[in-house]
Structure formats: structure tokens, C-alpha cells
Scaffold this motif. Structure first.
Motif, PDB file in Angstrom:
ATOM      1  N   ILE A   1     -21.220 -27.596   1.546  1.00  0.00           N
ATOM      2  CA  ILE A   1     -19.544 -27.059   2.238  1.00  0.00           C
ATOM      3  C   ILE A   1     -20.037 -26.180   3.163  1.00  0.00           C
ATOM      4  CG2 ILE A   1     -17.427 -26.014   1.999  1.00  0.00           C
ATOM      5  CD1 ILE A   1     -18.020 -26.357  -1.724  1.00  0.00           C
ATOM      6  N   HIS A   2     -19.675 -26.572   4.446  1.00  0.00           N
ATOM      7  CA  HIS A   2     -19.788 -26.322   5.545  1.00  0.00           C
ATOM      8  C   HIS A   2     -19.023 -24.409   5.841  1.00  0.00           C
ATOM      9  CE1 HIS A   2     -16.995 -25.895   8.789  1.00  0.00           C
ATOM     10  NE2 HIS A   2     -16.620 -27.060   7.992  1.00  0.00           N
TER      11      HIS A   2
ATOM     12  N   THR B   1     -17.448 -26.719  12.451  1.00  0.00           N
ATOM     13  CA  THR B   1     -17.327 -28.420  11.520  1.00  0.00           C
ATOM     14  C   THR B   1     -19.059 -29.162  11.103  1.00  0.00           C
ATOM     15  OG1 THR B   1     -18.648 -29.358  13.183  1.00  0.00           O
ATOM     16  CG2 THR B   1     -16.033 -28.589  13.940  1.00  0.00           C
ATOM     17  N   PRO B   2     -18.574 -29.866  10.005  1.00  0.00           N
ATOM     18  CA  PRO B   2     -19.655 -30.534   9.739  1.00  0.00           C
ATOM     19  C   PRO B   2     -21.109 -30.476  10.910  1.00  0.00           C
ATOM     20  CG  PRO B   2     -18.027 -31.594   8.999  1.00  0.00           C
ATOM     21  CD  PRO B   2     -17.627 -30.901   9.740  1.00  0.00           C
TER      22      PRO B   2
ATOM     23  N   VAL C   1     -26.577 -36.595   2.575  1.00  0.00           N
ATOM     24  CA  VAL C   1     -26.285 -35.053   3.053  1.00  0.00           C
ATOM     25  C   VAL C   1     -24.955 -35.047   2.977  1.00  0.00           C
ATOM     26  CG1 VAL C   1     -25.696 -32.217   4.031  1.00  0.00           C
ATOM     27  CG2 VAL C   1     -27.761 -32.982   3.247  1.00  0.00           C
ATOM     28  N   PHE C   2     -23.765 -35.386   2.472  1.00  0.00           N
ATOM     29  CA  PHE C   2     -22.227 -35.514   2.930  1.00  0.00           C
ATOM     30  C   PHE C   2     -21.937 -33.921   3.284  1.00  0.00           C
ATOM     31  CE2 PHE C   2     -17.813 -35.679   1.072  1.00  0.00           C
ATOM     32  CZ  PHE C   2     -17.364 -36.621   1.853  1.00  0.00           C
ATOM     33  N   SER C   3     -21.372 -33.641   4.014  1.00  0.00           N
ATOM     34  CA  SER C   3     -20.597 -32.503   4.587  1.00  0.00           C
ATOM     35  C   SER C   3     -19.470 -33.006   4.979  1.00  0.00           C
ATOM     36  CB  SER C   3     -21.493 -31.551   5.606  1.00  0.00           C
ATOM     37  OG  SER C   3     -21.060 -30.592   5.520  1.00  0.00           O
TER      38      SER C   3
ATOM     39  N   GLY D   1     -23.510 -27.721  -2.460  1.00  0.00           N
ATOM     40  CA  GLY D   1     -23.900 -26.465  -2.080  1.00  0.00           C
ATOM     41  C   GLY D   1     -23.468 -25.932  -1.080  1.00  0.00           C
ATOM     42  N   GLU D   2     -23.264 -24.320  -0.571  1.00  0.00           N
ATOM     43  CA  GLU D   2     -22.714 -24.172   0.338  1.00  0.00           C
ATOM     44  C   GLU D   2     -23.249 -23.546   1.282  1.00  0.00           C
ATOM     45  OE1 GLU D   2     -22.153 -20.302   0.030  1.00  0.00           O
ATOM     46  OE2 GLU D   2     -23.463 -21.093  -1.526  1.00  0.00           O
TER      47      GLU D   2
END
Length: 106
Positions: A3-4, A12-13, A50-52, A89-90
Motif C-alpha cells: 500500500i503506497h 501512486t503505485p 509486488v501488487f500495489s 505491507g505499507e
């Protein structure tokens, strides 16, 4: 799932792409540590991604719009790859968004 950051008002990601690569490297190192340095025949970071998700930002979108969007992204990701394959994660202050997602998950 990463999570950006951006204080819920900017970002943004894509801004964190270099950070995503670092996360993959770190997770691969943790995998190797878990194997006590043994070679499991894998090719390093193969299979790690990584999926953001992007999410609506304030002030145009009020709370809990970001939490709802991240929760929907989490549910989609779990449906795609399975819950045992997802780590969330963040970035800094986004622990509240992460926590809100997991409260909704139950």
C-alpha cells in the motif's frame, strides 16, 4: 500487496516502483534464510511479485474510500492467488489502512 504512501492525498503505485524491486529482493533473502542457505533449485525471486493497488485520494474522496478500495484489491488478490500467498505491507503511516483491511477480513 504493498500500500503506497502519500498521506492519503498524493502518490501512486508507480512512484514506488524502485521500492517494489527492493521488496522482492528482501523477500527472496528471507526465503533463502528460511531454507538455512540451502539451494532449493529455485531461481531466486522467481514467482515473487509486488501488487500495489491505486486508491482514491483525499480531499476528493473522503475516508473510508481508500480503505474500501484497498480492501477490494486485497479480496481480488486473495481470490486470484490464495490467502496463503499474500503478504500485506505499507509505507509509514499506512498501517492504519492495513489494519482497517484486516479488521474487515476478520
Amino acid at each position: 500487496m504493498y500500500i503506497h504512501g502519500g498521506g492519503c492525498v498524493v502518490g501512486t503505485p508507480w512512484f514506488f516502483v524502485d521500492h517494489h524491486a527492493l521488496l522482492v529482493e528482501r523477500f527472496d533473502a528471507m526465503r533463502r534464510d528460511r531454507l538455512n542457505g540451502r539451494d532449493d533449485g529455485g531461481s531466486g525471486a522467481e514467482g515473487l511479485a509486488v501488487f500495489s493497488p491505486d486508491y482514491p485520494l483525499a480531499p476528493e474522496h473522503r475516508h473510508p474510500a481508500a480503505v474500501e478500495a484497498v480492501f477490494e484489491a486485497y479480496c481480488w488478490l486473495v481470490d486470484e492467488v490464495g490467502v496463503e500467498e499474500v503478504f500485506v505491507g505499507e509505507c509509514k503511516l499506512y498501517m492504519c489502512v492495513c489494519a482497517s483491511v484486516f479488521v474487515r477480513v476478520g
